[in-house]
Design a protein around this motif. Structure first.
Motif, PDB file in Angstrom:
ATOM      1  N   GLU A  34       0.814  -1.210   0.000  1.00 59.46           N
ATOM      2  CA  GLU A  34       0.000   0.000   0.000  1.00 59.46           C
ATOM      3  C   GLU A  34       0.854   1.270   0.000  1.00 59.46           C
ATOM      4  O   GLU A  34       1.890   1.338   0.669  1.00 59.46           O
ATOM      5  N   THR A  35       0.418   2.266  -0.737  1.00 64.04           N
ATOM      6  CA  THR A  35       0.981   3.609  -0.626  1.00 64.04           C
ATOM      7  C   THR A  35       0.494   4.195   0.691  1.00 64.04           C
ATOM      8  O   THR A  35      -0.627   3.921   1.122  1.00 64.04           O
ATOM      9  N   GLU A  36       1.325   5.009   1.345  1.00 68.54           N
ATOM     10  CA  GLU A  36       0.992   5.471   2.699  1.00 68.54           C
ATOM     11  C   GLU A  36       1.229   6.971   2.862  1.00 68.54           C
ATOM     12  O   GLU A  36       2.228   7.511   2.382  1.00 68.54           O
ATOM     13  N   LEU A  37       0.286   7.617   3.524  1.00 69.78           N
ATOM     14  CA  LEU A  37       0.468   8.997   3.970  1.00 69.78           C
ATOM     15  C   LEU A  37       0.490   8.998   5.488  1.00 69.78           C
ATOM     16  O   LEU A  37      -0.393   8.406   6.127  1.00 69.78           O
ATOM     17  N   VAL A  38       1.497   9.641   6.060  1.00 68.04           N
ATOM     18  CA  VAL A  38       1.639   9.726   7.522  1.00 68.04           C
ATOM     19  C   VAL A  38       1.578  11.192   7.914  1.00 68.04           C
ATOM     20  O   VAL A  38       2.433  11.990   7.511  1.00 68.04           O
ATOM     21  N   PHE A  39       0.574  11.558   8.693  1.00 66.04           N
ATOM     22  CA  PHE A  39       0.384  12.919   9.175  1.00 66.04           C
ATOM     23  C   PHE A  39       0.881  12.983  10.617  1.00 66.04           C
ATOM     24  O   PHE A  39       0.291  12.357  11.506  1.00 66.04           O
ATOM     25  N   GLY A  59       3.448  18.468  12.421  1.00 67.72           N
ATOM     26  CA  GLY A  59       3.017  19.263  11.278  1.00 67.72           C
ATOM     27  C   GLY A  59       3.497  18.756   9.936  1.00 67.72           C
ATOM     28  O   GLY A  59       3.099  19.282   8.894  1.00 67.72           O
ATOM     29  N   ASP A  60       4.338  17.719   9.930  1.00 66.77           N
ATOM     30  CA  ASP A  60       4.842  17.157   8.669  1.00 66.77           C
ATOM     31  C   ASP A  60       3.874  16.103   8.124  1.00 66.77           C
ATOM     32  O   ASP A  60       3.191  15.414   8.885  1.00 66.77           O
ATOM     33  N   ILE A  61       3.853  15.980   6.814  1.00 66.69           N
ATOM     34  CA  ILE A  61       3.097  14.920   6.150  1.00 66.69           C
ATOM     35  C   ILE A  61       4.047  14.176   5.219  1.00 66.69           C
ATOM     36  O   ILE A  61       4.702  14.791   4.376  1.00 66.69           O
ATOM     37  N   PHE A  62       4.122  12.844   5.365  1.00 76.92           N
ATOM     38  CA  PHE A  62       4.985  12.024   4.522  1.00 76.92           C
ATOM     39  C   PHE A  62       4.136  11.190   3.560  1.00 76.92           C
ATOM     40  O   PHE A  62       3.091  10.652   3.946  1.00 76.92           O
ATOM     41  N   PHE A  63       4.573  11.108   2.330  1.00 80.82           N
ATOM     42  CA  PHE A  63       3.895  10.360   1.271  1.00 80.82           C
ATOM     43  C   PHE A  63       4.882   9.302   0.785  1.00 80.82           C
ATOM     44  O   PHE A  63       5.847   9.611   0.106  1.00 80.82           O
TER      45      PHE A  63
END
Length: 285
Positions: A34-39, A59-63
């Motif tokens: 799965e592709t993942e976004l981490v907030f 405050g960071d978002i990782f894709f």
């Protein structure tokens, strides 16, 4: 350092969206389809995406793209306080050919493709966190709408950037071009003493014509591409920690220690020694 495979339970949904709270991220260096976004809603520490070491903070978002190994690691002094994050995981094929065959979603499809290099939004707008929270709380058709709206807003962010100052040296080149064959040869022989004239001969071109065609196709000169491949290979060896730094440089094809240090720092932003020190938090714990 070997990444472990992780199975993501989407619980009969097209994607998984949830809030994660813990004293630290408990997952080892791992990957999943799965592709993942981490907030990151609260916390700070180090992150390793592929071979690239970086940091995360509130405050960071990782894709992070499909099958890309990664790990988040908390700062030692923070482990007594909770770590909060929102997680979104989805298979790019979860809606069939929606992303690839829908003109209105072309930009999102391109962003998902770029995520294989690792993307980040530093100090992301609060609106994106609010949208993510709303997505977690939604269900049914409404959740699909919110999912697409969130991806569209992430794509529109002018702060979206590659985690690495220069993304992985992998490039997309049409298989019908002569350059493709030279790239495959370089990827298999980067550790050798490479002569550009010899590579050019493999494409039935002279050296100057080959260099022009290569840069036109890849955006890189042949020598830069070769050095980038060597640096990525060196990063993997540095993570494994079995060889000395100078030996690693020679192993991947750099003729001198100074050329290894110079090219590594140019691509990764730090020296090989500093890179090993930065990534030791992932291998020692």
């Amino acid at each position: 350092m070997k990444a472990t495979a992780e199975n993501v339970d989407r619980m009969d949904r097209s994607f998984t969206a949830y809030e994660f709270q813990s004293k630290e991220f408990e997952h080892p260096y791992h990957f999943h389809h799965e592709t993942e976004l981490v907030f990151i809603t609260k916390g700070h520490g180090h992150v390793l995406v592929g071979n690239t070491a970086s940091y995360f903070e509130t405050g960071d978002i990782f894709f992070i793209g499909s099958d890309i190994p990664h790990r988040f690691h908390c700062e030692a002094e923070q482990k007594h306080s909770p770590l909060d994050s929102y997680i979104l995981q989805f298979n790019p094929c979860c809606f069939g050919s929606l992303f690839t065959n829908t003109p209105e979603l072309t930009r999102i499809a391109r962003m998902i493709s770029h995520s294989k290099h690792g993307l980040v939004i530093r100090k992301a707008p609060k609106q994106l966190f609010q949208q993510m929270k709303s997505l977690i709380e939604s269900s049914g058709v409404n959740s699909i709408i919110k999912f697409l709206q969130l991806l569209a807003e992430v794509d529109k962010s002018t702060q979206l950037e590659f985690i690495s100052a220069q993304p992985n040296s992998e490039v997309e080149v049409l298989a019908t071009t002569k350059i493709h064959a030279s790239i495959e040869w370089i990827n298999e022989n980067y550790h050798r003493d490479i002569n550009l004239e010899d590579i050019a001969l493999r494409t039935s071109m002279n050296k100057n014509a080959f260099c022009r065609a290569f840069k036109s196709q890849t955006g890189n000169s042949p020598m830069n591409y070769i050095n980038n491949v060597r640096v990525e290979a060196a990063s993997t060896l540095l993570l494994e920690g079995k060889q000395g730094i100078a030996d690693i440089g020679f192993t991947v094809g750099f003729p001198t220690v100074s050329s290894f240090n110079r090219n590594f720092k140019q691509l990764k932003g730090v020296s090989p020694g500093m890179y090993r020190k930065m990534t030791s938090v992932f291998t020692d714990s």
